[in-house]
Design an enzyme around this catalytic site. Structure first.
Site, PDB file in Angstrom:
ATOM      1  N   ASP A   1     -13.739  -1.334   2.933  1.00 42.01           N
ATOM      2  CA  ASP A   1     -12.820  -1.438   4.075  1.00 42.01           C
ATOM      3  C   ASP A   1     -13.552  -0.857   5.300  1.00 42.01           C
ATOM      4  O   ASP A   1     -14.276  -1.582   6.005  1.00 42.01           O
ATOM      5  CB  ASP A   1     -11.517  -0.680   3.748  1.00 42.01           C
ATOM      6  CG  ASP A   1     -10.518  -0.600   4.897  1.00 42.01           C
ATOM      7  OD1 ASP A   1     -10.841  -1.036   6.019  1.00 42.01           O
ATOM      8  OD2 ASP A   1      -9.393  -0.087   4.709  1.00 42.01           O
TER       9      ASP A   1
ATOM     10  N   LYS B   1      -1.151  -1.021  -4.313  1.00 45.13           N
ATOM     11  CA  LYS B   1      -2.324  -0.196  -3.997  1.00 45.13           C
ATOM     12  C   LYS B   1      -1.863   1.243  -3.831  1.00 45.13           C
ATOM     13  O   LYS B   1      -0.880   1.516  -3.132  1.00 45.13           O
ATOM     14  CB  LYS B   1      -2.946  -0.754  -2.720  1.00 45.13           C
ATOM     15  CG  LYS B   1      -3.849   0.148  -1.940  1.00 45.13           C
ATOM     16  CD  LYS B   1      -4.596  -0.650  -0.865  1.00 45.13           C
ATOM     17  CE  LYS B   1      -4.676   0.069   0.457  1.00 45.13           C
ATOM     18  NZ  LYS B   1      -5.325  -0.763   1.502  1.00 45.13           N
TER      19      LYS B   1
ATOM     20  N   LYS C   1      -2.841   5.169  -2.766  1.00 45.59           N
ATOM     21  CA  LYS C   1      -3.793   6.009  -2.050  1.00 45.59           C
ATOM     22  C   LYS C   1      -4.184   7.173  -2.958  1.00 45.59           C
ATOM     23  O   LYS C   1      -3.315   7.756  -3.626  1.00 45.59           O
ATOM     24  CB  LYS C   1      -3.168   6.533  -0.755  1.00 45.59           C
ATOM     25  CG  LYS C   1      -2.882   5.431   0.269  1.00 45.59           C
ATOM     26  CD  LYS C   1      -4.152   4.948   0.942  1.00 45.59           C
ATOM     27  CE  LYS C   1      -3.845   3.942   2.046  1.00 45.59           C
ATOM     28  NZ  LYS C   1      -5.052   3.469   2.729  1.00 45.59           N
TER      29      LYS C   1
ATOM     30  N   LYS D   1      -9.917  -6.812   7.714  1.00 45.65           N
ATOM     31  CA  LYS D   1      -8.910  -6.556   8.752  1.00 45.65           C
ATOM     32  C   LYS D   1      -9.490  -7.123  10.026  1.00 45.65           C
ATOM     33  O   LYS D   1     -10.493  -6.597  10.532  1.00 45.65           O
ATOM     34  CB  LYS D   1      -8.681  -5.047   8.919  1.00 45.65           C
ATOM     35  CG  LYS D   1      -8.137  -4.356   7.681  1.00 45.65           C
ATOM     36  CD  LYS D   1      -8.003  -2.857   7.897  1.00 45.65           C
ATOM     37  CE  LYS D   1      -7.476  -2.175   6.634  1.00 45.65           C
ATOM     38  NZ  LYS D   1      -7.508  -0.701   6.727  1.00 45.65           N
TER      39      LYS D   1
ATOM     40  N   SER E   1       0.864  -1.175   0.000  1.00 45.40           N
ATOM     41  CA  SER E   1       0.000   0.000   0.000  1.00 45.40           C
ATOM     42  C   SER E   1       0.903   1.229   0.000  1.00 45.40           C
ATOM     43  O   SER E   1       1.647   1.449   0.952  1.00 45.40           O
ATOM     44  CB  SER E   1      -0.878  -0.034   1.260  1.00 45.40           C
ATOM     45  OG  SER E   1      -1.611   1.155   1.397  1.00 45.40           O
TER      46      SER E   1
ATOM     47  N   ASP F   1      -7.054   3.206  -3.060  1.00 46.65           N
ATOM     48  CA  ASP F   1      -7.769   3.302  -1.782  1.00 46.65           C
ATOM     49  C   ASP F   1      -8.007   4.774  -1.474  1.00 46.65           C
ATOM     50  O   ASP F   1      -7.063   5.549  -1.328  1.00 46.65           O
ATOM     51  CB  ASP F   1      -6.929   2.651  -0.673  1.00 46.65           C
ATOM     52  CG  ASP F   1      -7.680   2.557   0.646  1.00 46.65           C
ATOM     53  OD1 ASP F   1      -8.834   3.031   0.718  1.00 46.65           O
ATOM     54  OD2 ASP F   1      -7.109   2.003   1.618  1.00 46.65           O
TER      55      ASP F   1
ATOM     56  N   GLY G   1      -4.327  -4.246   6.201  1.00 45.94           N
ATOM     57  CA  GLY G   1      -3.305  -3.950   7.203  1.00 45.94           C
ATOM     58  C   GLY G   1      -3.569  -2.595   7.814  1.00 45.94           C
ATOM     59  O   GLY G   1      -4.263  -1.764   7.227  1.00 45.94           O
TER      60      GLY G   1
ATOM     61  N   GLU H   1     -10.915   0.876  -3.469  1.00 49.00           N
ATOM     62  CA  GLU H   1     -11.204   0.614  -2.054  1.00 49.00           C
ATOM     63  C   GLU H   1     -11.834   1.842  -1.390  1.00 49.00           C
ATOM     64  O   GLU H   1     -11.334   2.966  -1.520  1.00 49.00           O
ATOM     65  CB  GLU H   1      -9.883   0.238  -1.370  1.00 49.00           C
ATOM     66  CG  GLU H   1     -10.014  -0.246   0.053  1.00 49.00           C
ATOM     67  CD  GLU H   1      -8.655  -0.731   0.588  1.00 49.00           C
ATOM     68  OE1 GLU H   1      -7.789  -1.168  -0.217  1.00 49.00           O
ATOM     69  OE2 GLU H   1      -8.459  -0.667   1.813  1.00 49.00           O
TER      70      GLU H   1
HETATM   71  O1  OSB Z   1      -7.151   2.012   4.556  1.00 45.16           O
HETATM   72  O2  OSB Z   1      -6.127   0.199   4.318  1.00 45.16           O
HETATM   73  C1  OSB Z   1      -6.199   1.300   4.834  1.00 45.16           C
HETATM   74  C2  OSB Z   1      -3.080   1.958   6.925  1.00 45.16           C
HETATM   75  C3  OSB Z   1      -3.642   2.564   8.040  1.00 45.16           C
HETATM   76  C4  OSB Z   1      -4.997   2.789   8.068  1.00 45.16           C
HETATM   77  C5  OSB Z   1      -5.789   2.401   6.998  1.00 45.16           C
HETATM   78  C6  OSB Z   1      -5.247   1.772   5.884  1.00 45.16           C
HETATM   79  C7  OSB Z   1      -3.859   1.578   5.836  1.00 45.16           C
HETATM   80  C8  OSB Z   1      -3.153   1.022   4.684  1.00 45.16           C
HETATM   81  C9  OSB Z   1      -1.803   0.407   4.918  1.00 45.16           C
HETATM   82  O3  OSB Z   1      -3.567   1.083   3.552  1.00 45.16           O
HETATM   83  C10 OSB Z   1      -1.814  -1.068   4.976  1.00 45.16           C
HETATM   84  C11 OSB Z   1      -0.525  -1.615   5.540  1.00 45.16           C
HETATM   85  O4  OSB Z   1       0.497  -1.530   4.857  1.00 45.16           O
HETATM   86  O5  OSB Z   1      -0.527  -2.128   6.671  1.00 45.16           O
HETATM   87 MG    MG Z   2      -8.280   0.913   3.157  1.00 43.18          MG
END
Ligand code: OSB
Ligand code: MG
Length: 369
Positions: free
Chosen positions: A238, A161, A163, A262, A135, A188, A290, A213
């Protein structure tokens, strides 16, 4: 199994990268490390909520108080034969899924150790390594995004992924797609958009994403269903899914076709298994999300991701991407996009006690004694 005592340690761990999302910038994580003691064994979990309520409502401060004053005292000294029985003591407390998950997941570790079995076997997992991706946060430029995507692909990660937020989406995505025509790409939004942005999402269809996402509000499924009907790219939920009931309702109304599962967001491992089974009944996949976990939380997630429907690559990438030094002895490193499941009893990892104590800002010991 009788939980005799519990220890809480609050630590901050600096991230190796600046992680920018639509809801803010993170440079470090605040984590409560929970240890449960019983029958001469120890069970571990870490919390995942942010310091501030920017992802969902829970906070570290709230989790600390609830664990110390309510959740741990509710289970201390009771005979708890399995994780289902643990829930009989905490089920009537509403919400606070991430906080309850910490207690539940530490109990799973403790309980599996009493059975002498790794968690993934007790769960009925079907694989000893899981496919993983990365991510990537919002970057300062399209050039640096393309460079980071390339690095991730070179390392063998099976999905990248990205952001996004309004103003940092279609143009950037089309440029990344042009640079890597074959890459498995997803985005995401962390709830940064509304239905007023439908044209933006229609334009994203051209980027060939595996899914988008959480485009809309953190607690919405109705507008997500409207958006899903208007675009061809799959929506992945999510934030919106915090329970098996949420998952059933979302899939029932077509709010998405994929779930980022998660365990901590949904209240732990029992709820994760139920959501896994619900999505399977709709013929849809899940993948392991994660929350930038350190080693204890990362290990637990890897075990859960051995269940059959975790087909798509998850976010559980190498610990060394995140930390100079992790809080466990074992190293959780992916190779060619595959992460091996730790094999000891429980979650199979050992906290670095001295390191954690050195980092601890606050600690508490809860017992009946
Ligand atoms: O939206 O998936 C998410 C990290 C912190 C809070 C929300 C998210 C995330 C990530 C990182 O996308 C996922 C990771 O590398 O652990
Ligand atoms: Mg997410």
């Amino acid at each position: 199994m009788r939980i005799e005592a519990a220890q809480l340690k609050l630590i901050t761990l600096p991230l190796r990268f600046r992680f920018e999302t639509s809801f803010g910038v993170q440079t470090e994580r605040h984590i409560i490390v929970l240890t449960l003691y019983g029958e001469g064994l120890e069970g571990y979990a870490e919390t995942v909520m942010e310091h501030t309520p920017h992802y969902r409502e829970e906070t570290i401060a709230g989790a600390w108080a609830l664990l110390e004053e309510l959740l741990i005292p509710s289970v201390l000294g009771k005979e708890i034969p399995n994780p289902e029985a643990l829930w009989s003591h905490i089920r009537n407390f509403r919400g606070n899924k991430m906080t309850k998950a910490a207690l539940e997941m530490a109990f799973w570790d403790l309980w599996c150790k009493s059975l002498g079995q790794p968690l993934w076997k007790v769960l009925g997992g079907v694989r000893e390594e899981i496919p993983v991706g990365i991510s990537l946060g919002i970057e300062p430029s399209i050039e640096s995004t393309i460079e980071k995507v390339g690095k991730g692909l070179e390392q063998g990660y099976k999905r990248i992924k990205l952001k996004i937020k309004p103003g940092w989406d279609v143009k950037m995505l089309l440029a990344v797609r042009e640079a890597y025509p074959e890459a498995n790409l997803t985005v995401d939004a962390n709830s940064a958009y509304t239905l007023n942005h439908i044209a933006t999402f229609k334009a994203m269809d051209a980027a060939g994403l595996d899914y988008i996402e959480q485009p809309l509000a953190f607690d919405d499924i109705v507008d997500h269903a409207k958006l899903q009907a208007a675009i061809s790219t799959s929506i992945c939920l999510d934030e919106s899914i915090t329970s098996p009931e949420d998952a059933r309702k979302a899939l029932e109304i077509g709010a998405g076709r994929v779930i980022n599962l998660k365990p901590a967001r949904v209240g732990g491992i029992l709820a994760s298994r139920k959501i896994h089974d619900i999505t399977e009944s709709y013929g849809l996949p899940v993948w392991m999300g994660g929350m930038l976990e350190a080693g204890i939380g990362r290990a637990a997630n890897i075990h859960v991701a051995t269940l059959p429907m975790f087909i798509k690559p998850g976010d559980t990438s190498s610990a060394s991407r995140y930390w100079e030094e992790d809080i466990i002895e074992e190293s959780l490193e992916a190779s060619e996009g595959m992460m091996k499941v730790p094999q000891g009893p429980g979650i199979g990892v050992t906290p670095k006690r001295e390191f954690i104590d050195r980092l601890a800002l606050k600690s508490a010991y809860v017992s009946n004694a």
